[in-house]
Write a protein that holds these residues in place. Structure first.
Motif, PDB file in Angstrom:
ATOM      1  N   TYR A 115      77.231   6.628 -36.088  1.00 37.42           N
ATOM      2  CA  TYR A 115      76.816   5.267 -36.425  1.00 37.42           C
ATOM      3  C   TYR A 115      77.904   4.400 -37.044  1.00 37.42           C
ATOM      4  CZ  TYR A 115      72.284   7.556 -35.884  1.00 37.42           C
ATOM      5  OH  TYR A 115      71.215   8.266 -35.390  1.00 37.42           O
ATOM      6  N   ILE A 116      78.911   5.002 -37.692  1.00 34.53           N
ATOM      7  CA  ILE A 116      79.972   4.215 -38.331  1.00 34.53           C
ATOM      8  C   ILE A 116      81.330   4.819 -37.981  1.00 34.53           C
ATOM      9  CG2 ILE A 116      78.515   3.455 -40.260  1.00 34.53           C
ATOM     10  CD1 ILE A 116      79.858   5.540 -42.015  1.00 34.53           C
ATOM     11  N   GLY A 137      80.132  -4.575 -39.259  1.00 31.56           N
ATOM     12  CA  GLY A 137      79.113  -4.005 -38.398  1.00 31.56           C
ATOM     13  C   GLY A 137      78.608  -2.640 -38.823  1.00 31.56           C
ATOM     14  N   LEU A 138      78.353  -2.456 -40.115  1.00 33.76           N
ATOM     15  CA  LEU A 138      77.922  -1.154 -40.606  1.00 33.76           C
ATOM     16  C   LEU A 138      76.463  -0.875 -40.253  1.00 33.76           C
ATOM     17  CD1 LEU A 138      79.517  -0.928 -44.157  1.00 33.76           C
ATOM     18  CD2 LEU A 138      80.412  -0.139 -41.976  1.00 33.76           C
ATOM     19  N   ASP A 139      76.191   0.372 -39.949  1.00 29.00           N
ATOM     20  CA  ASP A 139      74.833   0.852 -39.715  1.00 29.00           C
ATOM     21  C   ASP A 139      74.424   1.682 -40.928  1.00 29.00           C
ATOM     22  OD1 ASP A 139      72.574   2.474 -38.881  1.00 29.00           O
ATOM     23  OD2 ASP A 139      73.065   1.904 -36.817  1.00 29.00           O
ATOM     24  N   TRP A 140      73.310   1.316 -41.559  1.00 24.81           N
ATOM     25  CA  TRP A 140      72.914   1.981 -42.807  1.00 24.81           C
ATOM     26  C   TRP A 140      72.699   3.475 -42.612  1.00 24.81           C
ATOM     27  CZ3 TRP A 140      68.444   4.751 -43.325  1.00 24.81           C
ATOM     28  CH2 TRP A 140      67.453   4.546 -42.349  1.00 24.81           C
ATOM     29  N   ARG A 141      72.346   3.900 -41.405  1.00 23.24           N
ATOM     30  CA  ARG A 141      72.140   5.323 -41.159  1.00 23.24           C
ATOM     31  C   ARG A 141      73.448   6.096 -41.290  1.00 23.24           C
ATOM     32  NH1 ARG A 141      69.198   4.607 -35.456  1.00 23.24           N
ATOM     33  NH2 ARG A 141      70.868   3.032 -35.381  1.00 23.24           N
ATOM     34  N   GLY A 142      74.524   5.513 -40.793  1.00 24.36           N
ATOM     35  CA  GLY A 142      75.819   6.168 -40.921  1.00 24.36           C
ATOM     36  C   GLY A 142      76.249   6.292 -42.364  1.00 24.36           C
ATOM     37  N   CYS A 195      76.621  13.586 -38.157  1.00 24.98           N
ATOM     38  CA  CYS A 195      75.682  12.510 -37.823  1.00 24.98           C
ATOM     39  C   CYS A 195      76.219  11.140 -38.231  1.00 24.98           C
ATOM     40  CB  CYS A 195      74.334  12.762 -38.492  1.00 24.98           C
ATOM     41  SG  CYS A 195      73.450  14.193 -37.850  1.00 24.98           S
ATOM     42  N   SER A 196      76.997  11.092 -39.315  1.00 18.81           N
ATOM     43  CA  SER A 196      77.520   9.818 -39.797  1.00 18.81           C
ATOM     44  C   SER A 196      78.414   9.152 -38.765  1.00 18.81           C
ATOM     45  CB  SER A 196      78.289  10.024 -41.099  1.00 18.81           C
ATOM     46  OG  SER A 196      78.845   8.807 -41.550  1.00 18.81           O
TER      47      SER A 196
END
Length: 299
Positions: free
Chosen positions: A104-105, A158-163, A100-101
């Motif tokens: 998003y990243i 551009g990091l996504d906290w979910r990743g 899943c990570s």
């Protein structure tokens, strides 16, 4: 409980690797190359659901056949049932977190976050009795992490906290798995542990297949080669993994698994045509140096 034997030194003071440490290195190498083969399977049309379900079910079948061949009972001793369930949750957390990570990243950043788990093992193991790191090992852990950071070259924009959250879930789950597994394999057969852990993971993933987009098999010969090759390496790595944790401490086993991203980079260069930069080569050298340093006992 007594810790597993650690590496010793020969007459010249050079490190002599324990069997458990060598098995852990072999397992991490199989895991690392297996990742590049999974990428080939994805390129051929497979999805994460197919990879997870096939490798877990095939591993469970292989370990079950091994139990039958060696005439070992399938019955789980009462004292290890709770730990066995904990190992199932740990493996499932690692699998779900990693897959899943990367939605998003970048994969490189996910890997760097995930491979903080050897440092977590080193910090927690003395508290729970999983092994006490030596001074050399305490130097080796941050050295290995620095090497991983250089080798994997994370992209911080551009990091996504979910990743990030899923990568942390994978790291925490792997830490939990390394700390609980030595006690588990000490009280039950290695093949039995592997059988029930992978079977439990397959059963947990099965109802969650819609979350992974269903079950998509490869549409090309290269995709099938990647999927089947990844499955074979995963089966091999799983057996080596639990065998290693029976013969060495959680701390040394976790450090040995720093070889996994190194072999991932090598596998990507050979199988996927990716090239190593000078900085990546320097990072790989630091990881290997940390592994050598960690095998030395205090003078």
């Amino acid at each position: 409980m007594t810790d597993p034997p650690e590496p010793t030194e020969d007459a010249a003071g050079l490190p002599v690797l324990s069997a458990g440490f060598v098995l852990a290195l072999a397992a991490s190498s199989c895991y690392g190359v297996h990742i590049s083969l999974v990428a080939l399977a994805y390129a051929g049309g497979a999805n994460a659901g197919a990879v997870i379900l096939l490798r877990m079910s095939v591993t469970a079948a292989a370990m079950g056949l091994a139990l039958v061949w060696m005439r070992q009972p399938f019955r789980v001793p009462p004292q290890v049932r709770l730990r066995l369930f904990g190992a199932m949750l740990g493996v499932s957390g690692v699998t779900i977190g990693l897959l899943c990570s990367i939605v998003y990243i970048p994969v490189s950043l996910m890997t760097v976050i995930f491979y903080t788990y050897p440092l977590l093992v080193a910090a927690i193991a003395p508290v729970v009795g999983g092994g006490t790191p030596t001074r050399a090992q305490m130097v080796a852990f941050p050295l290995a992490f620095l090497g991983l950071f250089l080798a994997l070259g994370p992209e911080a924009g551009g990091l996504d906290w979910r990743g990030v959250a899923f990568a942390i879930l994978a790291a925490v789950s792997s830490t939990w798995l390394f700390l609980i597994s030595p006690r588990l394999v000490a009280g039950y057969d290695v093949f039995g542990v592997s059988f029930y852990v992978t079977l439990g993971c397959a059963l947990l993933v099965l109802p969650a297949l819609p979350l992974f987009g269903g079950l998509a098999l490869p549409a090309t010969l290269q995709g099938w080669a990647g999927l089947l090759g990844a499955t074979v390496l995963f089966v091999t790595a799983t057996g080596l993994h639990f065998a290693a944790l029976r013969r060495t401490s959680a701390v040394l086993a976790a450090l040995a698994f720093n070889m996994e991203p190194v072999t991932t980079i090598a596998g990507a260069a050979v199988l996927l045509g990716e090239r190593l930069t000078l900085g990546q080569l320097g990072g790989v050298a630091l990881v290997l140096g940390a592994l050598v340093l960690a095998t030395r006992r205090p003078g």
